[in-house]
Write an enzyme that holds these catalytic residues in place. Structure first.
Site, PDB file in Angstrom:
ATOM      1  N   LYS A  83      46.136  54.204 -10.276  1.00  0.00           N
ATOM      2  CA  LYS A  83      46.792  53.119 -10.992  1.00  0.00           C
ATOM      3  C   LYS A  83      47.690  53.714 -12.071  1.00  0.00           C
ATOM      4  O   LYS A  83      47.263  54.560 -12.850  1.00  0.00           O
ATOM      5  CB  LYS A  83      45.746  52.195 -11.615  1.00  0.00           C
ATOM      6  CG  LYS A  83      46.261  50.820 -11.981  1.00  0.00           C
ATOM      7  CD  LYS A  83      45.124  49.892 -12.362  1.00  0.00           C
ATOM      8  CE  LYS A  83      45.652  48.486 -12.666  1.00  0.00           C
ATOM      9  NZ  LYS A  83      44.572  47.568 -13.031  1.00  0.00           N
ATOM     10  N   GLU A  98      34.038  34.061 -11.086  1.00  0.00           N
ATOM     11  CA  GLU A  98      33.845  32.958 -12.013  1.00  0.00           C
ATOM     12  C   GLU A  98      32.727  32.014 -11.577  1.00  0.00           C
ATOM     13  O   GLU A  98      31.987  31.483 -12.419  1.00  0.00           O
ATOM     14  CB  GLU A  98      35.150  32.175 -12.187  1.00  0.00           C
ATOM     15  CG  GLU A  98      36.245  32.935 -12.913  1.00  0.00           C
ATOM     16  CD  GLU A  98      37.035  33.880 -12.007  1.00  0.00           C
ATOM     17  OE1 GLU A  98      37.871  34.633 -12.536  1.00  0.00           O
ATOM     18  OE2 GLU A  98      36.810  33.857 -10.780  1.00  0.00           O
ATOM     19  N   ARG A 155      37.804  27.664 -10.714  1.00  0.00           N
ATOM     20  CA  ARG A 155      36.956  28.115  -9.613  1.00  0.00           C
ATOM     21  C   ARG A 155      35.489  27.727  -9.809  1.00  0.00           C
ATOM     22  O   ARG A 155      34.721  27.732  -8.856  1.00  0.00           O
ATOM     23  CB  ARG A 155      37.058  29.635  -9.474  1.00  0.00           C
ATOM     24  CG  ARG A 155      38.441  30.103  -9.074  1.00  0.00           C
ATOM     25  CD  ARG A 155      38.497  31.592  -8.899  1.00  0.00           C
ATOM     26  NE  ARG A 155      39.558  31.951  -7.984  1.00  0.00           N
ATOM     27  CZ  ARG A 155      39.640  33.106  -7.331  1.00  0.00           C
ATOM     28  NH1 ARG A 155      38.723  34.021  -7.509  1.00  0.00           N
ATOM     29  NH2 ARG A 155      40.632  33.356  -6.518  1.00  0.00           N
TER      30      ARG A 155
END
Length: 617
Positions: free
Chosen positions: A277, A362, A390
């Site tokens: 990354k 979530e 969610r």
């Protein structure tokens, strides 16, 4: 590199040209994001992978499905949008996430995690059912595997037999880490193109006759036993995928060869790619989390071009929660992969045993808080409004039915700006309104947040949410948090009702009306669910005119409830209007631009108020 150059098909470029293109695109990403802000580290890590995908797939026809989508910048540069990248995330410009209305090369909307495999499988099934001819590939990051939906999709995709390729872009997890030199050598041999082609030919030959199929089954059992003793078990193979990896995600030549093979396999394939990354930009490689989503910065040093303009609601929340936790050992903090974004970094350091980052899960977070609350803790789940959506089923089933005391700190409520449709927090007032026993508080300033958080934690029973916006407070910085609603200004001609950081805007509207000789009463809602209608109805008895300003969608917002309460009381209003974000979706742009677009800026609300004053005359 010609910054505005548009690219054609990459199918015919050489390996050397592909490597040179990757270098140029990486610099282009750094140059663009340093000016516009955006998701830097994730895009730098996916440059070679994206170029390899475009060498193998025609995304105008083949379906490339991004998970989350914050790694799509290079894809956009390669599909006719390179010349517009300086407008990235700007109002009317290129979106920061895939957007089909922007280009046929964007297969679907992508802004939330863990969705790619399920979407790709649906597309593959549609292709088979309709007898069409295109290829499907899903690209997801390892972080998406912390979300249960990813496994639901993988489970069915692996068993479906549908030809599709799932690419796991692994820049942090250690999945199926090879053990020992022999295992590493065998893993490399299994990824050589010669081996892959030979394996496919062998499979076709052996399956051509019944004796061949029987012999293949016997050899396969022996091979699996040997492989299991030398190579780590792959859960993906157990799901039904042909697993390939892990491979170097920055080797564009090798990736291209593997993708060409994978795209010919008659069944589901999972390609496990290891990437770095922030690759190619030292500050981002060193601190990838800091450069995941970032504002404009200096290319040379990575330093932000502009500093913060004061304390944010997220930072104040984190500070206040630490102070509360020092006094009450029952308080725990929960987040869903948003430790820094929700202001909980220092809480995690100070109370590591009382801090829980559940990953991009979530639904699990809400149900976990139910268990914590049931057994005597006071869980505080800090979550962005858009991701809180969610957890709706869990709020009803696991929290509300048992009237459990859990606190939900809903960050990024209202318009969030340049992330656009997938991230605006405009729906929570509507869906939280439907949940029995739910209380929702809406601070308009930092000091009100401090007071309301304490109230939510210690003075309200059952589920309670405190919703606040991205960034900091505006011109309204007072603290009138006592009570469910308060009158900030008395008046006789029109009642102006609002909540949250629109309060300062509405007060400015009242000032302008006063210059016209119009006396406006301003009522600020501290609590929007349940809706405190009594003080509003009392005001309307005086004024007979109403304007509600709310930074949410109109359906299910407080404005609807106020009008319904007025009608139920038999009030005959001379004029009334609700100014909101409408019934549709709001694009990306700055907060001032979007408020003006929605008619929630001072000028628009002033004009609407003047219109209401003309009704009934």
């Amino acid at each position: 590199m010609n910054q505005g150059k548009e690219y054609g098909s990459l199918a015919g470029i050489s390996d050397q040209e592909a490597e040179e293109l990757c270098q140029a695109l990486r610099q282009r990403v750094i140059q663009v994001v340093s000016q516009t802000g955006g998701h830097l580290a994730s895009n730098l890590g996916a440059v070679e992978l994206t170029v390899a995908l475009h060498r193998v797939y025609d995304t105008s026809k083949d379906r490339l499905v991004f998970d989350v989508g914050h790694q799509c910048y290079v894809h956009k540069m390669l599909t006719g949008r390179n010349g517009r990248m300086e407008t990235l995330r700007a109002f009317g410009g290129i979106a920061g996430f895939p957007k089909p209305s922007e280009s046929k090369h964007d297969a679907c909307i992508a802004g939330h995690a863990s969705t790619a495999v399920s979407t790709a499988l649906g597309m593959a099934i549609a292709r088979t059912q309709l007898g069409e001819n295109y290829r499907v590939v899903a690209l997801l990051g390892d972080g998406s595997l912390t979300g249960g939906l990813a496994y639901e999709g993988l489970s069915m995709a692996g068993q479906s037999g549908e030809p599709l390729v799932v690419i796991l872009n692994d820049n942090g997890m250690s999945i199926n880490a090879s053990m020992g030199g022999v295992a590493q050598h065998l893993a490399k041999q299994r990824l050589k193109p010669q081996y892959l082609w030979a394996k496919e030919i062998y499979r076709k030959v052996m399956h051509a006759t019944p004796p061949g199929r029987a012999l293949h089954r016997a050899i396969h059992r022996i091979k699996e036993g040997i492989k299991a003793s030398l190579l780590p078990c792959s859960m993906f193979e157990n799901m039904g995928f042909q697993y390939m990896g892990p491979v170097d995600g920055h080797d564009v030549k090798g990736l291209t060869h593997l993708l060409r093979y994978a795209s010919t396999v008659e069944g589901p394939v999972l390609l496990h790619v290891k990437t770095v990354k922030g690759k190619g930009f030292r500050p981002a490689e060193k601190n990838p989390d800091d450069f995941h989503g970032i504002g404009p910065f200096q290319k040379e040093s990575g330093a932000l071009s502009q500093g913060s303009s004061g304390e944010s609601f997220s930072a104040r929340f984190g500070r206040d929660l630490r102070e509360l936790a020092r006094k009450d050992p029952r308080i725990c903090a929960v987040t869903a992969a948003m430790t820094a974004g929700t202001g909980l970094t220092d809480f995690a350091k100070e109370f590591p045993q009382r801090f829980f980052d559940v990953g991009i899960a979530e639904e699990h977070a809400v149900t976990m808080t139910a268990g914590m609350a049931k057994q005597g803790l006071i869980p505080v789940f800090a979550v962005y409004s858009t991701f809180f959506q969610r957890g709706y089923d869990m709020l009803i089933h696991d929290i509300a039915i048992d009237h459990l005391h859990a606190v939900f700190c809903v960050d990024r409520a209202g318009l969030v700006g340049d992330d656009g449709e997938t991230h605006h927090g405009l729906f929570d007032p509507g869906f939280l309104k439907t949940i029995p026993g739910m209380t929702v508080l809406s601070p308009a300033s930092l000091d009100e947040l401090t007071a309301m958080l304490d109230r939510a934690v210690h003075h309200i029973s059952g589920p309670v949410a405190v919703r606040y916006p991205r960034g900091g407070e505006n011109q309204y910085q007072a603290n009138h948090s006592d009570g469910e609603a308060c009158s900030l200004r008395s008046g006789r001609d029109i009642t102006l009702v609002t909540f949250g950081t629109l309060t300062g805007t509405v007060l400015a509207v009242a000032d302008r009306l006063a210059k016209d000789g119009v006396s406006a009463e301003v009522i600020k809602l501290n609590q929007i669910i349940p809706l405190p209608t009594d003080p509003i109805l009392a005001s309307l008895q005086k004024t007979g005119r109403l304007l509600v300003a709310e930074e949410c969608v109109s359906l299910g917002g407080p404005g609807e409830g106020i009008l319904a309460a007025a009608a139920a009381q038999g009030l005959s209003l001379k004029g009334a209007t609700v100014c909101s974000c409408g019934e549709g979706f709001v694009p990306h742009g700055t907060i001032p631009q979007l408020r003006a677009l929605c008619g929630l800026d001072v000028e628009s609300l002033y004009r609407k108020s003047r219109e209401v004053m003309t009704y009934g005359r």
